[in-house]
Design an enzyme around this catalytic site. Structure first.
Site, PDB file in Angstrom:
ATOM      1  N   GLU A   1      66.817  86.937  31.971  1.00 47.49           N
ATOM      2  CA  GLU A   1      67.139  86.804  30.544  1.00 47.49           C
ATOM      3  C   GLU A   1      67.156  88.166  29.867  1.00 47.49           C
ATOM      4  O   GLU A   1      66.334  89.010  30.211  1.00 47.49           O
ATOM      5  CB  GLU A   1      66.088  85.918  29.855  1.00 47.49           C
ATOM      6  CG  GLU A   1      66.131  84.500  30.371  1.00 47.49           C
ATOM      7  CD  GLU A   1      65.094  83.595  29.717  1.00 47.49           C
ATOM      8  OE1 GLU A   1      64.569  83.956  28.645  1.00 47.49           O
ATOM      9  OE2 GLU A   1      64.824  82.525  30.280  1.00 47.49           O
TER      10      GLU A   1
ATOM     11  N   ARG B   1      48.908  70.724  40.878  1.00 50.11           N
ATOM     12  CA  ARG B   1      47.816  71.224  41.716  1.00 50.11           C
ATOM     13  C   ARG B   1      46.757  70.144  41.916  1.00 50.11           C
ATOM     14  O   ARG B   1      46.197  69.999  42.978  1.00 50.11           O
ATOM     15  CB  ARG B   1      47.174  72.462  41.064  1.00 50.11           C
ATOM     16  CG  ARG B   1      47.875  73.752  41.448  1.00 50.11           C
ATOM     17  CD  ARG B   1      47.258  74.898  40.732  1.00 50.11           C
ATOM     18  NE  ARG B   1      47.193  74.614  39.289  1.00 50.11           N
ATOM     19  CZ  ARG B   1      46.785  75.473  38.377  1.00 50.11           C
ATOM     20  NH1 ARG B   1      46.396  76.669  38.724  1.00 50.11           N
ATOM     21  NH2 ARG B   1      46.768  75.158  37.100  1.00 50.11           N
TER      22      ARG B   1
ATOM     23  N   THR C   1      62.839  73.935  31.859  1.00 53.71           N
ATOM     24  CA  THR C   1      62.435  74.477  30.555  1.00 53.71           C
ATOM     25  C   THR C   1      61.210  75.377  30.728  1.00 53.71           C
ATOM     26  O   THR C   1      60.534  75.690  29.748  1.00 53.71           O
ATOM     27  CB  THR C   1      62.083  73.340  29.560  1.00 53.71           C
ATOM     28  OG1 THR C   1      61.141  72.464  30.188  1.00 53.71           O
ATOM     29  CG2 THR C   1      63.306  72.568  29.121  1.00 53.71           C
TER      30      THR C   1
ATOM     31  N   GLY D   1      51.049  69.509  33.315  1.00 55.61           N
ATOM     32  CA  GLY D   1      50.147  69.972  32.254  1.00 55.61           C
ATOM     33  C   GLY D   1      50.579  69.320  30.944  1.00 55.61           C
ATOM     34  O   GLY D   1      51.180  68.250  30.935  1.00 55.61           O
ATOM     35  N   ARG D   2      50.279  70.008  29.854  1.00 57.13           N
ATOM     36  CA  ARG D   2      50.591  69.440  28.532  1.00 57.13           C
ATOM     37  C   ARG D   2      52.068  69.071  28.398  1.00 57.13           C
ATOM     38  O   ARG D   2      52.411  67.961  27.972  1.00 57.13           O
ATOM     39  CB  ARG D   2      50.303  70.475  27.430  1.00 57.13           C
ATOM     40  CG  ARG D   2      48.866  70.785  27.205  1.00 57.13           C
ATOM     41  CD  ARG D   2      48.766  71.723  25.995  1.00 57.13           C
ATOM     42  NE  ARG D   2      47.443  72.295  25.900  1.00 57.13           N
ATOM     43  CZ  ARG D   2      47.055  73.368  26.585  1.00 57.13           C
ATOM     44  NH1 ARG D   2      47.888  73.991  27.387  1.00 57.13           N
ATOM     45  NH2 ARG D   2      45.832  73.820  26.448  1.00 57.13           N
ATOM     46  N   ILE D   3      52.954  69.995  28.742  1.00 58.61           N
ATOM     47  CA  ILE D   3      54.389  69.754  28.529  1.00 58.61           C
ATOM     48  C   ILE D   3      54.902  68.701  29.505  1.00 58.61           C
ATOM     49  O   ILE D   3      55.665  67.803  29.123  1.00 58.61           O
ATOM     50  CB  ILE D   3      55.188  71.085  28.626  1.00 58.61           C
ATOM     51  CG1 ILE D   3      54.728  72.051  27.521  1.00 58.61           C
ATOM     52  CG2 ILE D   3      56.691  70.831  28.516  1.00 58.61           C
ATOM     53  CD1 ILE D   3      55.278  73.468  27.620  1.00 58.61           C
TER      54      ILE D   3
ATOM     55  N   ARG E   1      60.358  78.563  33.422  1.00 58.81           N
ATOM     56  CA  ARG E   1      60.787  79.961  33.546  1.00 58.81           C
ATOM     57  C   ARG E   1      61.867  80.010  34.611  1.00 58.81           C
ATOM     58  O   ARG E   1      61.802  79.272  35.604  1.00 58.81           O
ATOM     59  CB  ARG E   1      59.629  80.876  33.961  1.00 58.81           C
ATOM     60  CG  ARG E   1      58.651  81.226  32.864  1.00 58.81           C
ATOM     61  CD  ARG E   1      59.259  82.152  31.803  1.00 58.81           C
ATOM     62  NE  ARG E   1      58.304  82.502  30.769  1.00 58.81           N
ATOM     63  CZ  ARG E   1      58.121  81.803  29.642  1.00 58.81           C
ATOM     64  NH1 ARG E   1      58.817  80.716  29.398  1.00 58.81           N
ATOM     65  NH2 ARG E   1      57.241  82.209  28.737  1.00 58.81           N
TER      66      ARG E   1
ATOM     67  N   GLY F   1      63.341  76.241  23.870  1.00 57.72           N
ATOM     68  CA  GLY F   1      62.428  75.096  23.957  1.00 57.72           C
ATOM     69  C   GLY F   1      61.469  74.992  22.776  1.00 57.72           C
ATOM     70  O   GLY F   1      61.203  73.905  22.271  1.00 57.72           O
TER      71      GLY F   1
ATOM     72  N   HIS G   1      67.111  79.740  26.002  1.00 58.59           N
ATOM     73  CA  HIS G   1      65.644  79.754  25.882  1.00 58.59           C
ATOM     74  C   HIS G   1      65.185  79.357  24.470  1.00 58.59           C
ATOM     75  O   HIS G   1      64.716  80.195  23.701  1.00 58.59           O
ATOM     76  CB  HIS G   1      65.078  81.142  26.246  1.00 58.59           C
ATOM     77  CG  HIS G   1      63.615  81.106  26.555  1.00 58.59           C
ATOM     78  ND1 HIS G   1      63.010  81.969  27.430  1.00 58.59           N
ATOM     79  CD2 HIS G   1      62.618  80.310  26.107  1.00 58.59           C
ATOM     80  CE1 HIS G   1      61.710  81.713  27.505  1.00 58.59           C
ATOM     81  NE2 HIS G   1      61.451  80.694  26.701  1.00 58.59           N
TER      82      HIS G   1
HETATM   83  C1  8YV Z   1      58.419  81.016  23.516  1.00 56.78           C
HETATM   84  C2  8YV Z   1      57.972  80.078  25.821  1.00 56.78           C
HETATM   85  O1  8YV Z   1      59.350  80.920  22.524  1.00 56.78           O
HETATM   86  O2  8YV Z   1      55.798  79.954  24.906  1.00 56.78           O
HETATM   87  C3  8YV Z   1      56.486  80.142  25.882  1.00 56.78           C
HETATM   88  O3  8YV Z   1      55.978  80.386  26.988  1.00 56.78           O
HETATM   89  O4  8YV Z   1      58.616  80.061  26.784  1.00 56.78           O
HETATM   90  C4  8YV Z   1      58.759  80.035  24.568  1.00 56.78           C
HETATM   91  O5  8YV Z   1      58.782  78.726  24.122  1.00 56.78           O
HETATM   92  C5  8YV Z   1      58.363  82.426  24.003  1.00 56.78           C
HETATM   93  O6  8YV Z   1      57.572  82.582  25.108  1.00 56.78           O
HETATM   94  C6  8YV Z   1      57.867  83.335  22.908  1.00 56.78           C
HETATM   95  O7  8YV Z   1      57.274  84.479  23.411  1.00 56.78           O
END
Ligand code: 8YV
Length: 322
Positions: free
Chosen positions: A269, A178, A238, A156-158, A240, A289, A287
């Protein structure tokens, strides 16, 4: 009466200031993570709830929420901490903040990849511990990225932003998704699509997890798949924690069945399995990112726009459901 917006964590100052101008907002001054009871109380009272990844918006929080609860405007992209089924049943609008943390999260994946392969964590621990006795030809050698194979799970984007960065470091880009990405983009990235994830994993030097955590992806990097990895291969996560079987990964790391892991996310976490601490071949980040000043303000902006659009009677652009 303006609708009551309850924000569960402290947000950047400029975001909170604007929220206070626009909404009847209740902020979290001391930034403590809400307990389950506090979440229940907030859901009972709020018209709109603004949670983060640290809030488990489980079935009971939504089901026992007040009749006035009409929207959950998440501060973040991932919504795996929200029970979407129950939200849907209750006709609650859920939004997120995509697009504004893409580059920062891809930068974090590259940071982990580089720290891991060039062993900067080990080097720093050695130096700070007073154990560096000078340069040596065979000292703390890492591995080169050039011409190695990176397999991205979730394009996806990331995933795409990571691919762009990794390509410029000379890595060969491979991916599993997918669906196959646009042909032109695939050509630009020189990316190879693998419909078989197992086959891709068994050929890669690096595996990066960039998919959301869903029923289908928990854990996409299962114990069986970790066993398919080459002995010299590394994992970067990066996304979950629960998209990887963390216990199986720890066992593989400890046994030397894989070379290392660069992790920004964990299964439980903020509790990180103590076994990670004893391993030299892991780089551990808390966490972070999307933790840039720019991203966190832009995420707040997105929340504000989503909430304002909703209050004004329109359909917010970043709707996750309904
Ligand atoms: C966020 C992240 O900082 O956006 C997401 O899904 O994992 C993180 O980069 C976090 O979720 C903030 O709620």
């Amino acid at each position: 009466m303006k609708p009551l917006v309850i924000v569960t964590r402290k947000l950047p100052e400029e975001v909170e200031k604007r929220m206070a101008e626009l909404f009847n907002v209740r902020l979290n001054e001391d930034d403590h993570a809400f307990s389950h009871d506090e979440l229940l109380a907030a859901a009972r009272e709020a018209d709109i709830l603004v949670p983060t990844v640290t809030d488990k918006i489980n079935t009971d929080v939504i089901a026992e929420g007040g009749a006035s609860l009409k929207m959950i405007a998440n501060f973040g992209v991932g919504v795996d901490h929200i029970d979407l089924k129950t939200a849907k049943n209750r006709m609650i609008t859920v939004t997120n903040t995509p697009g504004v943390l893409t580059d920062d999260t891809a930068d974090m994946a590259m940071t982990l990849l580089l720290s891991l392969t060039r062993r900067t964590g080990e080097g720093e621990r050695m130096l700070r511990g007073g154990n560096w006795h000078g340069w040596a030809p065979t000292g703390i050698r890492g591995v080169r990225l050039q011409d190695k194979k990176l397999g991205i799970i979730g394009m996806g984007r990331i995933g795409q932003a990571l691919a762009m960065r990794a390509k410029s470091f000379g890595l060969e880009i491979h991916y599993h998704n997918r669906s196959q990405i646009d042909q032109q983009l695939e050509n630009e990235l020189g990316a190879t699509y693998w419909s078989s994830l197992d086959q891709m994993i068994s050929q890669m030097d690096f595996i990066s997890l960039n998919c959301p955590s869903t029923e289908e992806t928990r854990p996409i990097m299962s114990g069986r798949r970790i066993k398919l990895m080459k002995k010299h291969a590394y994992i970067i996560n990066t996304a979950r924690g629960d998209v990887i079987d963390e216990n199986a990964m720890l066992e593989a790391l400890g046994a030397g069945d894989i070379a290392g892991a660069g992790l920004d996310v964990y299964e439980n976490e903020p509790n990180v399995d103590a076994r990670f601490m004893a391993l030299e071949n892991v780089v551990l980040a808390p966490h972070m990112g999307s933790a840039t000043i720019e991203a966190r303000i832009a995420m707040g902006e997105k929340v504000i726009i989503n909430v304002k659009t909703f209050i004004d009677g329109h359909s917010p652009r970043n709707r996750v459901l309904i």
